[in-house]
Design a protein around this motif. Structure first.
Motif, PDB file in Angstrom:
ATOM      1  N   VAL A  12       0.860  -1.188   0.000  1.00 33.42           N
ATOM      2  CA  VAL A  12       0.000   0.000   0.000  1.00 33.42           C
ATOM      3  C   VAL A  12       0.894   1.236   0.000  1.00 33.42           C
ATOM      4  CG1 VAL A  12      -1.744   1.343   1.217  1.00 33.42           C
ATOM      5  CG2 VAL A  12      -1.868  -1.151   1.247  1.00 33.42           C
ATOM      6  N   THR A  13       0.717   2.096  -0.988  1.00 34.43           N
ATOM      7  CA  THR A  13       1.459   3.360  -1.017  1.00 34.43           C
ATOM      8  C   THR A  13       0.462   4.505  -1.100  1.00 34.43           C
ATOM      9  OG1 THR A  13       1.661   3.298  -3.438  1.00 34.43           O
ATOM     10  CG2 THR A  13       3.454   2.320  -2.143  1.00 34.43           C
ATOM     11  N   THR A  14       0.754   5.607  -0.422  1.00 35.72           N
ATOM     12  CA  THR A  14      -0.122   6.775  -0.454  1.00 35.72           C
ATOM     13  C   THR A  14       0.667   8.003  -0.875  1.00 35.72           C
ATOM     14  OG1 THR A  14       0.250   7.201   1.906  1.00 35.72           O
ATOM     15  CG2 THR A  14      -1.669   5.865   1.323  1.00 35.72           C
ATOM     16  N   ASN A  15       0.004   8.865  -1.635  1.00 34.92           N
ATOM     17  CA  ASN A  15       0.654  10.094  -2.090  1.00 34.92           C
ATOM     18  C   ASN A  15      -0.397  11.136  -2.430  1.00 34.92           C
ATOM     19  OD1 ASN A  15       2.650  11.913  -3.055  1.00 34.92           O
ATOM     20  ND2 ASN A  15       2.302  11.203  -5.148  1.00 34.92           N
ATOM     21  N   ASP A  16      -0.414  12.228  -1.676  1.00 33.40           N
ATOM     22  CA  ASP A  16      -1.269  13.378  -1.971  1.00 33.40           C
ATOM     23  C   ASP A  16      -2.739  12.977  -2.131  1.00 33.40           C
ATOM     24  OD1 ASP A  16      -1.753  16.071  -2.352  1.00 33.40           O
ATOM     25  OD2 ASP A  16      -1.445  15.969  -4.519  1.00 33.40           O
ATOM     26  N   GLY A  17      -3.251  12.207  -1.164  1.00 33.11           N
ATOM     27  CA  GLY A  17      -4.666  11.853  -1.182  1.00 33.11           C
ATOM     28  C   GLY A  17      -5.015  10.648  -2.031  1.00 33.11           C
ATOM     29  N   ASN A  37      -8.713   7.169  -4.640  1.00 32.57           N
ATOM     30  CA  ASN A  37      -8.269   8.538  -4.891  1.00 32.57           C
ATOM     31  C   ASN A  37      -9.267   9.545  -4.335  1.00 32.57           C
ATOM     32  OD1 ASN A  37      -6.995  10.809  -5.838  1.00 32.57           O
ATOM     33  ND2 ASN A  37      -6.827  10.105  -7.953  1.00 32.57           N
ATOM     34  N   LYS A  38      -8.812  10.388  -3.417  1.00 36.46           N
ATOM     35  CA  LYS A  38      -9.679  11.411  -2.833  1.00 36.46           C
ATOM     36  C   LYS A  38      -9.834  12.622  -3.743  1.00 36.46           C
ATOM     37  CE  LYS A  38      -8.890  10.348   2.063  1.00 36.46           C
ATOM     38  NZ  LYS A  38      -8.537  10.903   3.387  1.00 36.46           N
ATOM     39  N   ASN A  39      -9.133  12.627  -4.863  1.00 30.01           N
ATOM     40  CA  ASN A  39      -9.178  13.756  -5.800  1.00 30.01           C
ATOM     41  C   ASN A  39     -10.094  13.435  -6.982  1.00 30.01           C
ATOM     42  OD1 ASN A  39      -7.038  15.116  -4.307  1.00 30.01           O
ATOM     43  ND2 ASN A  39      -5.688  13.553  -5.178  1.00 30.01           N
ATOM     44  N   VAL A  40     -10.550  14.466  -7.647  1.00 28.72           N
ATOM     45  CA  VAL A  40     -11.356  14.314  -8.856  1.00 28.72           C
ATOM     46  C   VAL A  40     -10.691  15.060 -10.002  1.00 28.72           C
ATOM     47  CG1 VAL A  40     -13.537  14.034  -7.609  1.00 28.72           C
ATOM     48  CG2 VAL A  40     -12.800  16.319  -8.310  1.00 28.72           C
ATOM     49  N   TYR A  41     -10.962  14.614 -11.226  1.00 27.51           N
ATOM     50  CA  TYR A  41     -10.345  15.245 -12.393  1.00 27.51           C
ATOM     51  C   TYR A  41     -11.121  16.493 -12.786  1.00 27.51           C
ATOM     52  CZ  TYR A  41      -8.306  15.874 -17.008  1.00 27.51           C
ATOM     53  OH  TYR A  41      -7.659  16.401 -18.100  1.00 27.51           O
ATOM     54  N   ASP A  42     -10.394  17.595 -12.926  1.00 25.34           N
ATOM     55  CA  ASP A  42     -10.990  18.868 -13.335  1.00 25.34           C
ATOM     56  C   ASP A  42     -10.633  19.127 -14.792  1.00 25.34           C
ATOM     57  OD1 ASP A  42     -12.238  21.518 -12.951  1.00 25.34           O
ATOM     58  OD2 ASP A  42     -10.195  22.266 -13.136  1.00 25.34           O
ATOM     59  N   PRO A  50      -8.413  18.132  -5.026  1.00 26.80           N
ATOM     60  CA  PRO A  50      -9.085  17.580  -3.853  1.00 26.80           C
ATOM     61  C   PRO A  50     -10.589  17.831  -3.896  1.00 26.80           C
ATOM     62  CG  PRO A  50      -7.128  18.820  -3.220  1.00 26.80           C
ATOM     63  CD  PRO A  50      -7.372  19.113  -4.670  1.00 26.80           C
ATOM     64  N   ASP A  51     -11.347  16.877  -3.362  1.00 24.98           N
ATOM     65  CA  ASP A  51     -12.807  17.005  -3.351  1.00 24.98           C
ATOM     66  C   ASP A  51     -13.341  16.400  -2.054  1.00 24.98           C
ATOM     67  OD1 ASP A  51     -15.424  17.491  -4.991  1.00 24.98           O
ATOM     68  OD2 ASP A  51     -15.603  15.455  -4.211  1.00 24.98           O
TER      69      ASP A  51
END
Length: 210
Positions: A12-17, A37-42, A50-51
């Motif tokens: 398990v690796t994590t990076n920027d959400g 992924n806690k982020n969404v594509y804009d 981030p979202d």
């Protein structure tokens, strides 16, 4: 899609959400990566941002599949899960893939049927199939505030989109979703491009009943 049974989580690796969960398929000598992924594509910036709603959903996935919080996912190493393998991604659940039209389709008009209509608080989404793939036309009414890192509904824009939807389909959004009255409705879809690069699907208005 291929269902791969009982794969072991080995890293398990994590990076920027974003957490990348690596599962091992011993028999094939392969690894399969699943992303939380806690982020969404804009589309405007062409970046992942981030979202808050997506972050909350990711935390729900962590609890549902591992009984852990996002920041403690590494404690799940050694557990085994079934992995759904798709052409471009892997998932712990069966997922519906929403395709996007390529630029070479711009200007084409296709005939199809409405598959499903949803409203997620960001916009109205009308799904349809084309050549055995699922696409969707979006009627967005929310805007992303960069300084607050969150999507916010624009009531005036929402009212305009709801009115536009009713003018186009001759039924309100809520009624269409609750009754499914537009499911199976034949539609004409034109593939368009905005600003020369954003390709989208524009559904033509239904004929008015006499």
């Amino acid at each position: 899609m291929e269902l791969l049974k009982n794969l072991e989580l080995v890293e398990v690796t994590t990076n920027d959400g974003k957490a990348t969960l690596t599962f091992l398929h011993e028999e094939r000598g392969e690894i399969r990566e699943v992303n939380f992924n806690k982020n969404v594509y804009d589309e405007g910036s062409g970046k992942f941002i981030p979202d808050a709603d997506k972050a909350a959903k990711v935390e729900e996935w962590c609890q549902e599949y591992f009984n852990l919080t996002f920041d403690k996912l590494s404690q799940a190493i050694g557990t085994r899960k079934d992995v759904y393998a798709y052409d471009t991604f892997n998932s712990l659940w069966e997922s519906e893939q929403i395709k996007k039209f390529d630029k070479d389709m711009v200007g084409q008009i296709i005939q199809t049927e409405i598959k499903e209509i949803t409203d997620d608080g960001v916009g109205i989404h009308i799904k349809f199939d084309y050549e055995d793939e699922t696409y969707q036309s979006n009627m967005s009414y929310s805007e992303y505030m960069e300084n607050l890192k969150k999507w916010f509904k624009n009531p005036q824009k929402q009212a305009k989109q709801y009115k536009k939807f009713e003018e186009k389909f001759h039924v309100g959004v809520a009624e269409a979703i609750e009754t499914g009255c537009l499911t199976g409705q034949e539609i004409m879809v034109e593939v368009k491009a905005a600003f020369g690069k954003f390709v989208y699907a524009d559904i033509k208005p239904l004929p008015k009943k006499k």
